[in-house]
Design an enzyme around this catalytic site. Structure first.
Site, PDB file in Angstrom:
ATOM      1  N   HIS A  95     -17.064   4.416  -7.779  1.00  0.00           N
ATOM      2  CA  HIS A  95     -18.057   4.655  -6.725  1.00  0.00           C
ATOM      3  C   HIS A  95     -18.557   6.088  -6.838  1.00  0.00           C
ATOM      4  CE1 HIS A  95     -20.239   4.878  -3.073  1.00  0.00           C
ATOM      5  NE2 HIS A  95     -19.335   5.559  -2.393  1.00  0.00           N
ATOM      6  N   HIS A  97     -22.079   8.976  -5.819  1.00  0.00           N
ATOM      7  CA  HIS A  97     -23.330   9.282  -5.119  1.00  0.00           C
ATOM      8  C   HIS A  97     -24.197  10.103  -6.068  1.00  0.00           C
ATOM      9  CE1 HIS A  97     -22.109   7.974  -0.999  1.00  0.00           C
ATOM     10  NE2 HIS A  97     -20.910   8.161  -1.530  1.00  0.00           N
ATOM     11  N   ASP A 120     -29.917  -2.405 -23.210  1.00  0.00           N
ATOM     12  CA  ASP A 120     -28.686  -2.373 -24.001  1.00  0.00           C
ATOM     13  C   ASP A 120     -27.447  -2.584 -23.144  1.00  0.00           C
ATOM     14  OD1 ASP A 120     -29.781  -2.012 -26.514  1.00  0.00           O
ATOM     15  OD2 ASP A 120     -29.694   0.175 -26.433  1.00  0.00           O
ATOM     16  N   HIS A 169     -26.790   4.108   0.771  1.00  0.00           N
ATOM     17  CA  HIS A 169     -25.432   4.607   0.545  1.00  0.00           C
ATOM     18  C   HIS A 169     -25.278   5.245  -0.840  1.00  0.00           C
ATOM     19  CE1 HIS A 169     -20.814   3.619   0.873  1.00  0.00           C
ATOM     20  NE2 HIS A 169     -21.052   4.798   0.353  1.00  0.00           N
ATOM     21  N   TYR A 226     -24.153  -5.725 -32.933  1.00  0.00           N
ATOM     22  CA  TYR A 226     -24.135  -4.259 -32.884  1.00  0.00           C
ATOM     23  C   TYR A 226     -22.688  -3.752 -33.020  1.00  0.00           C
ATOM     24  CZ  TYR A 226     -24.601   0.493 -31.012  1.00  0.00           C
ATOM     25  OH  TYR A 226     -24.549   1.853 -30.839  1.00  0.00           O
TER      26      TYR A 226
END
Length: 613
Positions: A95, A97, A120, A169, A226
């Site tokens: 998580h 910001h 990608d 958020h 790839y």
């Protein structure tokens, strides 16, 4: 507890600083151990410059309660827990910001896929959740944040889009582990920055579907090309069978398997495999009517057979009667046997090969049992389930189309047999702790890794995904290989198999029609329940009941005509090696190992229930 996972989560949290994804303490990373149902997460509000591995907090996935740690976990913990519950394939959550991605979240806008850099990594736009309601904010805010993410992905593949914006958020990302979740958070931020600049230049046209498909699928999915190709299961088995050296345990682990082939249309190469093994002129195929129909009829098109023995599948068991029947029918000139079928056909064939001094090739038709390449066979001999010395195959040929098309009941049986490795590996480790029995970390890690791969692929196995079925088959084959490597069944068979064998002897219930692996799966649930009950308590000497060495009377009373064979099978008595002093001294170590390694009985039961097994 979970020291390896803690180090990974610690490194992942520090990477947030390294990649400039956070300011102050605006972020957190967690990782999960799916086997134990425990989550490791950063503590709340701790400065990254001062963060230590020992500061991390271990919590229970289902209760959210702290299992280990002196600090409060991140306030975002309930969101992390909901993501782990909702997205069973993920192993880490991040998580942040971060500036640009959070700007999109605050604007309540998704991040469009404008170019190939985005394509990608993400198969389409990175979505933004709806705003939480006032009630959702005021009641269980963090948990509801996780639930609104789950809602957003109700029709989106969370593996193809491993990030989300939470309206007003910030950003949540996930991956196969904690480090990968941070990597996905970094890519989401860079894509957000490029999207912002692209829009600032006046462009609103997203990447074409054909270009999105090309760039995403060249890196992801079964046809990805790839990077460096991951080793196939054929390569993995070859690395075990060919790289013979002195192990850290002090032993040289050798196996007799000379060739392993698992691929689509593998049956068309059976003749090539037989020629590779030697100059065999009189090959005899053993199968039953069902396995002849699904594979045997194809096998005989690609290898010259001297004889085919097709048994009646009704009432067919791995016992002395079936062995005698095959030996009676077997052409005297036979120099190589082919076992085309599942567990019963294989055990009959391998025992006949052992008695006749022959070699054999394994051709499994279902991923249903773990004994295909074992050097022993589980036979019901004179009414008693016994593990008898036999031989392992020189080669195994598994046709991916055939095993993927096996009845779901047989596939479920294979899963049940694999789930039994939880308690088998635990039993082996505990015996080593208590009695000094030989134990090999390398062998155990091979089996545990295969087990974890099978568990992570359960949902795909249910849909008959061919690669997931191959992972199950590899795990079952590996079970036999590790038994060869140790010279016994320890790494693959424990208390759960004893219960299964007792059922198969018809003592607990008559005419039980469940397959071997189904019985092992149910027995694993029972054993796990008992182990968790036992290891929750502090042990004192008064808790230990003296073991009565003279149990022959009890066995004769309960098992009547089978008692002599049972007593013979369990002589010498292995429990005589366990002393009261050793049990008291090592009890805390046993409890700690159980907490980390053993899943809950409900974890295994839920898998079996979901499979109707």
């Amino acid at each position: 507890m979970l020291e390896k996972l803690k180090k990974e989560v610690y490194e992942a949290n520090l990477n947030l600083v390294k990649y400039n994804l956070i300011d102050l303490t605006w972020g957190n990373v967690s990782g999960i151990d799916r086997n134990s149902g425990l989550v490791v997460i950063k503590p709340s509000g701790v400065d990254y410059a001062k963060l230590k591995v020992q500061d991390l907090v271990v919590v229970d996935l289902y209760t959210g309660k702290i299992v280990e740690g002196n600090l409060n976990p991140s306030s975002d913990l309930p969101t992390h827990l909901e993501l782990y519950k909702s997205f069973p394939d993920i192993g880490g959550v991040t998580h942040t910001h971060s500036k640009y991605a959070t700007s999109f979240a605050q604007a309540k806008k998704m991040i469009p896929a404008f170019g190939t850099t985005h394509a990608d990594h993400f198969y389409g736009e990175i979505p933004c959740t709806r705003p939480l309601t006032i009630e959702e904010i005021n009641t269980d805010y963090e948990r509801n944040t996780g639930l609104v993410i789950k809602e957003t992905f109700s029709s989106i593949d969370y593996n193809a889009i491993p990030s989300v914006l939470v309206a007003s958020h910030g950003v949540f990302s996930w991956g196969k582990n904690a480090l990968k979740s941070v990597e996905n958070a970094l890519v989401a931020e860079r894509c957000a920055e490029m999207a912002y600049l692209t829009m600032a230049l006046g462009n609103i046209e997203t990447v074409s579907q054909s270009l999105l498909d090309k760039h995403y699928f060249r890196k992801h999915g079964k046809n990805a090309y790839y990077g460096q190709k991951e080793s196939s299961y054929n390569d993995k088995v070859a690395s075990i069978t060919e790289n013979v050296k002195v192990c850290d345990c002090g032993r040289v682990h050798t196996v007799t398997l000379k060739k392993f082939l698992m691929e689509k249309n593998a049956l068309s190469r059976i003749g090539e495999v037989v020629n590779f093994l030697g100059d065999y002129k009189n090959v005899v195929m053993v199968c039953d009517e069902n396995t002849y129909r699904v594979a045997g009829c194809t096998v005989e098109n690609f290898v010259k057979l001297k004889q085919k023995i097709v048994l009646d599948p009704n009432g067919l068991h791995a016992d002395e009667n079936s062995v005698y029947l095959v030996e009676e029918l077997l052409d005297s000139s036979c120099d190589l046997l082919l076992a085309v079928g599942s567990g019963t056909i294989h055990d009959i064939t391998r025992y006949v090969a052992y008695e006749k001094g022959l070699q054999f090739v394994s051709v499994p038709t279902a991923p249903s049992v773990d004994g295909y390449v074992s050097s022993v066979c589980a036979m019901t001999w004179k009414g008693v389930k016994r593990t008898l010395t036999a031989i392992s195959p020189l080669a195994l040929v598994a046709d991916s189309d055939v095993i993927t098309g096996a009845p779901l009941k047989m596939i479920s049986s294979g899963i049940g047999d694999m789930l039994g490795k939880y308690t088998a590996l635990f039993d082996w480790k505990i015996s080593s702790i208590l009695t000094g029995e030989y134990y090999c970390d390398y062998v155990a890690s091979l089996m545990q890794s295969a087990l974890e791969q099978v568990v992570s692929n359960i949902e795909k196995i249910k849909t008959r995904d061919i690669h997931a079925i191959e992972s199950l088959t590899y795990g079952l084959v590996l079970s036999g290989l590790v038994m060869q490597m140790t010279g016994n069944s320890r790494p693959a068979s424990g208390a759960e198999h004893h219960i299964s064998h007792l059922i198969e002897m018809g003592i607990v219930s008559k005419n039980n029609t469940a397959l071997h692996g189904e019985k092992v799966g149910v027995a694993t649930v029972l054993v796990l329940k008992k182990y968790h009950q036992a290891t929750k308590h502090h042990l004192t000497e008064s808790d230990i009941i003296d073991y009565d060495y003279n149990y022959n009377g009890f066995i004769k009373e309960k098992f009547s005509s089978l008692s002599d064979e049972i007593i013979k099978e369990n002589n010498p008595d292995p429990l005589k090696k366990v002393s009261v002093s050793a049990l008291l001294e090592k009890w805390e170590d046993i409890c700690a190992y159980a907490k980390v390694f053993l899943p809950s009985e409900n974890f295994v039961k839920d898998i079996l229930d979901d499979l109707d097994a």
